[in-house]
Design a protein around this motif. Sequence first.
Motif, PDB file in Angstrom:
ATOM      1  N   THR A   1      40.344  28.802  26.738  1.00 48.14           N
ATOM      2  CA  THR A   1      39.704  29.617  25.710  1.00 48.14           C
ATOM      3  C   THR A   1      39.051  30.861  26.282  1.00 48.14           C
ATOM      4  N   SER A   2      38.223  30.725  27.296  1.00 45.89           N
ATOM      5  CA  SER A   2      37.510  31.885  27.826  1.00 45.89           C
ATOM      6  C   SER A   2      38.472  32.903  28.438  1.00 45.89           C
ATOM      7  N   LYS A   3      39.518  32.426  29.089  1.00 45.97           N
ATOM      8  CA  LYS A   3      40.510  33.333  29.674  1.00 45.97           C
ATOM      9  C   LYS A   3      41.211  34.138  28.574  1.00 45.97           C
ATOM     10  N   LEU A   4      41.566  33.483  27.486  1.00 48.94           N
ATOM     11  CA  LEU A   4      42.243  34.179  26.390  1.00 48.94           C
ATOM     12  C   LEU A   4      41.321  35.179  25.707  1.00 48.94           C
ATOM     13  N   ILE A   5      40.071  34.810  25.541  1.00 45.31           N
ATOM     14  CA  ILE A   5      39.128  35.734  24.911  1.00 45.31           C
ATOM     15  C   ILE A   5      38.904  36.953  25.790  1.00 45.31           C
TER      16      ILE A   5
ATOM     17  N   SER B   1      41.058  38.220  27.809  1.00 43.16           N
ATOM     18  CA  SER B   1      42.281  39.018  27.808  1.00 43.16           C
ATOM     19  C   SER B   1      42.415  39.887  26.556  1.00 43.16           C
ATOM     20  N   LEU B   2      41.610  39.633  25.538  1.00 49.30           N
ATOM     21  CA  LEU B   2      41.674  40.437  24.319  1.00 49.30           C
ATOM     22  C   LEU B   2      41.248  41.883  24.544  1.00 49.30           C
ATOM     23  N   LYS B   3      40.436  42.110  25.572  1.00 50.53           N
ATOM     24  CA  LYS B   3      40.016  43.485  25.875  1.00 50.53           C
ATOM     25  C   LYS B   3      41.220  44.370  26.182  1.00 50.53           C
ATOM     26  N   ASP B   4      42.232  43.792  26.833  1.00 46.90           N
ATOM     27  CA  ASP B   4      43.416  44.562  27.209  1.00 46.90           C
ATOM     28  C   ASP B   4      44.528  44.483  26.170  1.00 46.90           C
ATOM     29  N   GLU B   5      44.677  43.326  25.537  1.00 47.26           N
ATOM     30  CA  GLU B   5      45.825  43.114  24.653  1.00 47.26           C
ATOM     31  C   GLU B   5      45.490  43.207  23.170  1.00 47.26           C
ATOM     32  N   TRP B   6      44.232  43.398  22.804  1.00 49.14           N
ATOM     33  CA  TRP B   6      43.748  43.631  21.443  1.00 49.14           C
ATOM     34  C   TRP B   6      43.775  42.405  20.553  1.00 49.14           C
ATOM     35  N   TYR B   7      44.870  41.635  20.542  1.00 49.71           N
ATOM     36  CA  TYR B   7      44.914  40.469  19.672  1.00 49.71           C
ATOM     37  C   TYR B   7      45.886  39.420  20.195  1.00 49.71           C
ATOM     38  N   LYS B   8      45.690  38.197  19.718  1.00 46.08           N
ATOM     39  CA  LYS B   8      46.579  37.082  20.026  1.00 46.08           C
ATOM     40  C   LYS B   8      46.924  36.396  18.707  1.00 46.08           C
ATOM     41  N   VAL B   9      48.157  35.989  18.567  1.00 43.23           N
ATOM     42  CA  VAL B   9      48.584  35.238  17.399  1.00 43.23           C
ATOM     43  C   VAL B   9      48.596  33.763  17.786  1.00 43.23           C
ATOM     44  N   ILE B  10      47.865  32.959  17.028  1.00 39.04           N
ATOM     45  CA  ILE B  10      47.733  31.537  17.319  1.00 39.04           C
ATOM     46  C   ILE B  10      48.803  30.775  16.548  1.00 39.04           C
ATOM     47  N   PHE B  11      49.538  29.928  17.270  1.00 33.45           N
ATOM     48  CA  PHE B  11      50.611  29.140  16.673  1.00 33.45           C
ATOM     49  C   PHE B  11      50.252  27.658  16.695  1.00 33.45           C
ATOM     50  N   VAL B  12      50.542  26.978  15.589  1.00 38.54           N
ATOM     51  CA  VAL B  12      50.429  25.530  15.495  1.00 38.54           C
ATOM     52  C   VAL B  12      51.779  25.019  15.014  1.00 38.54           C
ATOM     53  N   ASN B  13      52.375  24.135  15.793  1.00 42.78           N
ATOM     54  CA  ASN B  13      53.723  23.618  15.483  1.00 42.78           C
ATOM     55  C   ASN B  13      54.738  24.751  15.290  1.00 42.78           C
ATOM     56  N   ASN B  14      54.672  25.734  16.172  1.00 43.07           N
ATOM     57  CA  ASN B  14      55.589  26.881  16.186  1.00 43.07           C
ATOM     58  C   ASN B  14      55.495  27.756  14.936  1.00 43.07           C
ATOM     59  N   LYS B  15      54.371  27.708  14.244  1.00 43.61           N
ATOM     60  CA  LYS B  15      54.162  28.555  13.074  1.00 43.61           C
ATOM     61  C   LYS B  15      52.878  29.352  13.274  1.00 43.61           C
ATOM     62  N   PRO B  16      52.901  30.650  13.005  1.00 43.10           N
ATOM     63  CA  PRO B  16      51.678  31.449  13.147  1.00 43.10           C
ATOM     64  C   PRO B  16      50.666  31.057  12.072  1.00 43.10           C
ATOM     65  N   VAL B  17      49.426  30.806  12.502  1.00 39.74           N
ATOM     66  CA  VAL B  17      48.394  30.380  11.559  1.00 39.74           C
ATOM     67  C   VAL B  17      47.148  31.262  11.585  1.00 39.74           C
ATOM     68  N   ALA B  18      46.937  32.011  12.674  1.00 44.12           N
ATOM     69  CA  ALA B  18      45.724  32.824  12.777  1.00 44.12           C
ATOM     70  C   ALA B  18      45.933  33.925  13.798  1.00 44.12           C
ATOM     71  N   ILE B  19      45.052  34.915  13.723  1.00 42.50           N
ATOM     72  CA  ILE B  19      45.045  36.003  14.697  1.00 42.50           C
ATOM     73  C   ILE B  19      43.650  36.078  15.295  1.00 42.50           C
ATOM     74  N   LEU B  20      43.585  36.085  16.619  1.00 41.65           N
ATOM     75  CA  LEU B  20      42.340  36.216  17.351  1.00 41.65           C
ATOM     76  C   LEU B  20      42.243  37.665  17.801  1.00 41.65           C
ATOM     77  N   VAL B  21      41.174  38.356  17.374  1.00 41.05           N
ATOM     78  CA  VAL B  21      41.058  39.797  17.598  1.00 41.05           C
ATOM     79  C   VAL B  21      39.756  40.098  18.340  1.00 41.05           C
ATOM     80  N   ASP B  22      39.808  41.042  19.263  1.00 38.20           N
ATOM     81  CA  ASP B  22      38.610  41.518  19.935  1.00 38.20           C
ATOM     82  C   ASP B  22      37.790  42.326  18.939  1.00 38.20           C
ATOM     83  N   ILE B  23      36.517  42.044  18.831  1.00 40.71           N
ATOM     84  CA  ILE B  23      35.686  42.692  17.822  1.00 40.71           C
ATOM     85  C   ILE B  23      35.534  44.189  18.072  1.00 40.71           C
ATOM     86  N   ASP B  24      35.606  44.629  19.319  1.00 40.55           N
ATOM     87  CA  ASP B  24      35.492  46.061  19.609  1.00 40.55           C
ATOM     88  C   ASP B  24      36.704  46.835  19.109  1.00 40.55           C
ATOM     89  N   ASN B  25      37.837  46.182  19.006  1.00 37.79           N
ATOM     90  CA  ASN B  25      39.060  46.839  18.547  1.00 37.79           C
ATOM     91  C   ASN B  25      39.347  46.580  17.080  1.00 37.79           C
TER      92      ASN B  25
END
Length: 76
Positions: free
Chosen positions: A16-20, A22-46
């Motif tokens: 978790t902390s590593k992914l959070i 990494s958001l500074k560089d990559e802006w967002y991550k798409v979270i998958f559950v059972n190979n389906k996108p369910v959420a987007i994790l976004v850096d608040i500064d971006n």
Amino acid sequence: MLSSQCVSITDLKKDTSKLIKSLKDEWYKVIFVNNKPVAILVDIDNFDLSINEPFDFDFWSDGVNPRDLLDQLATA
């Protein structure tokens, strides 16, 4: 979408902390559950946060003295 932006829920749980961080560089991550996108994790500064309704907080009712409330808490 790049594969580096796709994250399984298991990877999110493990690193978790590593992914959070990494958001500074990559802006967002798409979270998958059972190979389906369910959420987007976004850096608040971006993230463009736009609030359509004005915030209007009324913490104290008319005639309430904060000192009286503190005195009541101290004697409780």
